[in-house]
Design an enzyme around this catalytic site. Sequence first.
Site, PDB file in Angstrom:
ATOM      1  CE  LYS A  31      -2.021   2.008   3.603  1.00  0.00           C
ATOM      2  NZ  LYS A  31      -1.943   3.481   3.450  1.00  0.00           N
ATOM      3  CG  ASP A  57      -5.212   4.655   1.464  1.00  0.00           C
ATOM      4  OD1 ASP A  57      -6.375   4.934   1.123  1.00  0.00           O
ATOM      5  OD2 ASP A  57      -4.823   4.637   2.652  1.00  0.00           O
ATOM      6  CE  LYS A  59      -7.659   7.154   4.050  1.00  0.00           C
ATOM      7  NZ  LYS A  59      -6.285   6.649   3.805  1.00  0.00           N
ATOM      8  CG  HIS A  61     -14.267  13.653  -0.319  1.00  0.00           C
ATOM      9  ND1 HIS A  61     -14.406  13.781   1.050  1.00  0.00           N
ATOM     10  CD2 HIS A  61     -15.477  13.955  -0.842  1.00  0.00           C
ATOM     11  CE1 HIS A  61     -15.647  14.145   1.336  1.00  0.00           C
ATOM     12  NE2 HIS A  61     -16.315  14.274   0.207  1.00  0.00           N
ATOM     13  CG  ASP A  62     -12.747  17.636  -5.880  1.00  0.00           C
ATOM     14  OD1 ASP A  62     -13.683  18.397  -6.209  1.00  0.00           O
ATOM     15  OD2 ASP A  62     -11.595  18.027  -5.679  1.00  0.00           O
ATOM     16  CB  ILE A  63     -17.262  17.923  -8.079  1.00  0.00           C
ATOM     17  CG1 ILE A  63     -16.119  18.211  -9.061  1.00  0.00           C
ATOM     18  CG2 ILE A  63     -17.475  19.092  -7.111  1.00  0.00           C
ATOM     19  CD1 ILE A  63     -16.412  19.366  -9.993  1.00  0.00           C
ATOM     20  N   PRO A  64     -17.968  14.855  -8.745  1.00  0.00           N
ATOM     21  CG  PRO A  64     -20.147  14.014  -8.923  1.00  0.00           C
ATOM     22  CD  PRO A  64     -19.377  15.224  -8.458  1.00  0.00           C
ATOM     23  CG  ASN A  65     -15.690  16.305 -14.727  1.00  0.00           C
ATOM     24  OD1 ASN A  65     -15.897  15.469 -15.610  1.00  0.00           O
ATOM     25  ND2 ASN A  65     -14.845  17.309 -14.882  1.00  0.00           N
ATOM     26  CB  THR A  66     -12.658  16.610  -9.667  1.00  0.00           C
ATOM     27  OG1 THR A  66     -13.017  17.904 -10.185  1.00  0.00           O
ATOM     28  CG2 THR A  66     -11.216  16.653  -9.190  1.00  0.00           C
ATOM     29  CB  THR A 120      -9.060   2.899  11.826  1.00  0.00           C
ATOM     30  OG1 THR A 120      -7.836   3.330  11.229  1.00  0.00           O
ATOM     31  CG2 THR A 120      -9.750   1.895  10.933  1.00  0.00           C
ATOM     32  NE  ARG A 181      -1.032  -0.600  15.341  1.00  0.00           N
ATOM     33  CZ  ARG A 181      -1.256  -0.114  14.125  1.00  0.00           C
ATOM     34  NH1 ARG A 181      -1.563  -0.939  13.133  1.00  0.00           N
ATOM     35  NH2 ARG A 181      -1.163   1.174  13.884  1.00  0.00           N
ATOM     36  N   GLY A 210       0.781  -1.617   8.692  1.00  0.00           N
ATOM     37  CA  GLY A 210       1.878  -0.699   8.435  1.00  0.00           C
ATOM     38  C   GLY A 210       2.980  -0.818   9.454  1.00  0.00           C
ATOM     39  NE  ARG A 211       1.610   3.558  12.689  1.00  0.00           N
ATOM     40  CZ  ARG A 211       0.766   4.446  13.216  1.00  0.00           C
ATOM     41  NH1 ARG A 211       1.237   5.439  13.950  1.00  0.00           N
ATOM     42  NH2 ARG A 211      -0.523   4.332  13.020  1.00  0.00           N
TER      43      ARG A 211
END
Length: 232
Positions: A31, A57, A59, A61-66, A120, A181, A210-211
């Site tokens: 990832k 990853d 994420k 999040h904007d207007i649909p076209n973007t 999370t 974890r 991850g960690r």
Amino acid sequence: MNPVFAALDTTDLDCARGLAAAVAPHVGGLKLGLEFFLAQGLANTAAVAGATPLFLDLKLHDIPNTVAGGVRAIAGLKPEFLTIHTAGGSAMMRAAVDAAAEAAAQTGHRIKLLGVTVLTSLDDGDLDAVGQRGPAADQVRRLALLARASGLDGVICSPMEVAALRADLGADFQLVVPGIRPAGAALGDQKRVMGPRDAIAAGASRLVIGRPITEAPDPAAAARAIAAELAA
């Protein structure tokens, strides 16, 4: 199938390359997130992932076209998974699904789109503070059902919501779970966590770790130990 995606949460190219080389043989994928992608761009993201399945990853999040344009822009990387925020609404998610289908016709690879539900790092008090209806499990369920109705392939959720979502959403919907974890690992900034075997038993499709891997004294050994735990 090894369900673990190792999260390489760094902006440093050499560090990411070293970690990828060490852990790729012992995990199901890598990832890379927004911080690395912004710092290093498409070419270096592709170079670090190599032939290992990539979970990108971002994420979105904007207007649909973007958001649709963002999906098309990264289609050449051929990631296995790409994240978008379900809070962007159904029209945005459907635009991303359409863009992924269009890109697949050109690249021969269909990106699986995952919806981010409730991060999370957030608990019920955090949701109240930003004006979202809690408890967290209820908000996750609302957004996950919206994601499925909008055509997404799965969602990101905490381990605590996996069993309920699996019952609601069926066997084929991807439930990709951070906040994992292994025994003895520090919690860090994660508030809703679970061990790897318990998360898979609850119905998780993939685990993002991850960690506990990348900050271990020997990342390869840590990845091998988790794989062995899941295979036991």
